[in-house]
Design an enzyme around this catalytic site. Structure first.
Site: not given
Length: 456
Positions: A251, A407, A418
């Site tokens: 946040h 990945r 992504g």
């Protein structure tokens, strides 16, 4: 003084009680039986012996056997008739009648138990009573008269065990089984509760704790339960702290990122659109996408402990499948779907949607032309298979692709979008339903993702 309350003491106590009782029965039963069977000679039988001895003294020796046959029947004060036999022995315990080559087993046992010929007694056998002896002077020699009545009587069941070792063994096994069975229940109940609590904690229920009954025990199991609850408290604090930290950081990163994107938009409005600004815009978009994934992962961890409720899995996934079909059309790819009309399930809607959505988007991104979705209900589980005809994944990396931020270099790069969080989110959502997800390469190329969800 308090007795020790340790598991070792309880085990030793159970063994001691069982062993002591068995040994006590083995040693004490013969003495108990002897005291029960051996009794002083009662007046009625003493009178019978005296009368028989008198008649024997008045009868010639050649008629002693006939006299013995005449005295076979005996009637007690209740009018019951019993078969009676008499035996005449010398001072060495040998039978006087030539026909009595050997005394009956009960009479021989009676003579062994007899302390003195001068102390008459009565001895009980299961079906007979032997009594005597009565001293008789015949032809100047001392003889002893012993009587035997066929009179079955009820004996305590413990004496039955003495006569039947097999039954005694069965009773000993049953008693030891009862004692150790109670001990096993006493020890097993808290262990089962501790196992169930540990399983609930492993499934994501961070509020699972051992109950007060187990905690109140003063043995090692109570100490173990206390330590387990302390461990669970520490794990809960760390997990929730990690979740709050991840959510807070994500946040906080959104605020400067939003300012950066706003500054880029203002610069473009002023006509400042250089290659550097375009690069900054692309990086900002990628950073925004990564933060969204981090927030999604944080929300997933918080939802794992949510309660599951009945739902229709097909209804839950319908919107996700429709959106994937729309994206496939825009990408000129084909999505084929095979599934039942209804499938009752018990789970968390948001987690199920996110798990399947990530797999479908991943398959559409790397597929060349075709993506298939198959939902199959089996007797105890639900299978969700998502296949594509893309490049697949190296065999050595089929297990590691579910790790966060991992990945595959050969199949993905940053330009494809992504950040390696999609499959990690999927695995977390599936495991929250006690399911599993695995990847397998297809022949000649492509990848199949299989999600297995147990039916409640």
């Amino acid at each position: 003084m308090k007795l020790p309350n340790h598991l070792l003491f309880k085990l030793l106590l159970a063994f001691w009680i069982t062993s002591s009782l068995v040994l006590g029965l083995v040693i004490g039963l013969p003495h108990l039986q002897k005291s029960f069977d051996r009794e002083p000679l009662d007046p009625r039988l003493a009178t019978v012996l005296n009368r028989t001895a008198e008649r024997l003294a008045e009868t010639p020796p050649q008629q002693w056997r006939q006299l013995s046959h005449k005295l076979r029947h005996y009637q007690d004060e209740r009018g019951r008739e019993f078969r009676m036999s008499f035996y005449l022995i010398d001072k060495d315990g040998r039978p006087v009648f030539r026909g009595d080559r050997r005394l009956p087993r009960e009479v021989r046992h009676f003579l062994l138990e007899l302390d003195s010929y001068q102390q008459p007694m009565r001895y009980r056998f299961p079906d007979e009573v032997v009594f005597g002896p009565k001293e008789v002077q015949l032809n100047g020699e001392t003889h002893y008269l012993i009587g035997k009545i066929r009179a079955p009587h009820q004996r305590p069941w413990l004496f039955f065990l003495m006569a039947h070792p097999g039954a005694f063994l069965l009773v000993a096994i049953a008693f030891s089984g009862l004692v150790f069975g109670l001990l096993a229940w006493h020890l097993g109940k808290p262990l089962r509760h501790l196992k169930d609590t540990a399983g609930a904690l492993a499934r994501g229920d961070l509020e699972a704790r051992v109950d007060g009954d187990t905690l109140s025990r003063r043995d090692e199991l109570g100490q173990l339960a206390t330590s387990f609850n302390q461990m669970a408290d520490s794990v809960t604090t760390m997990v929730k702290g990690q979740q709050r930290l991840l959510s807070g950081i994500s946040h906080e990163l959104r605020t400067p990122l939003t300012r950066l994107q706003l500054a880029l938009a203002l610069a473009r409005k002023k006509g400042e659109d250089s290659a550097e600004l375009q690069r900054i815009g692309r990086e900002a978009e990628q950073l925004d996408a990564m933060i969204r994934e981090l927030l999604a992962l944080s929300r997933l961890n918080m939802q794992i402990t949510d309660s599951k409720h009945p739902l229709d899995l097909i209804d839950v996934l319908t919107d996700v499948i429709d959106d994937a079909g729309f994206e496939a059309e825009q990408m000129n790819k084909q999505l084929s779907v095979t599934m039942p009309e209804h499938l009752p399930f018990k789970g968390i809607e948001n987690l199920l949607r996110r798990a399947v959505e990530n797999l479908l988007r991943n398959a559409l991104r790397y597929a060349e032309n075709q993506v298939s979705l198959e939902i199959v209900r089996q007797p105890n589980e639900v299978l969700i298979r998502i296949s594509d005809d893309g490049p697949g994944v190296p065999e050595t990396e089929l297990e590691t692709i579910f790790k966060p931020f991992y990945r595959v270099a050969e199949a993905r790069d940053r330009d494809s979008g992504g950040w390696g969080l999609g499959l990690a989110i999927t695995q977390g959502a599936v495991e929250a339903h006690q399911g599993r997800v695995r990847a397998n390469n297809r022949t000649p190329h492509g990848l199949t993702m299989t999600v297995t969800l147990p039916l409640a």
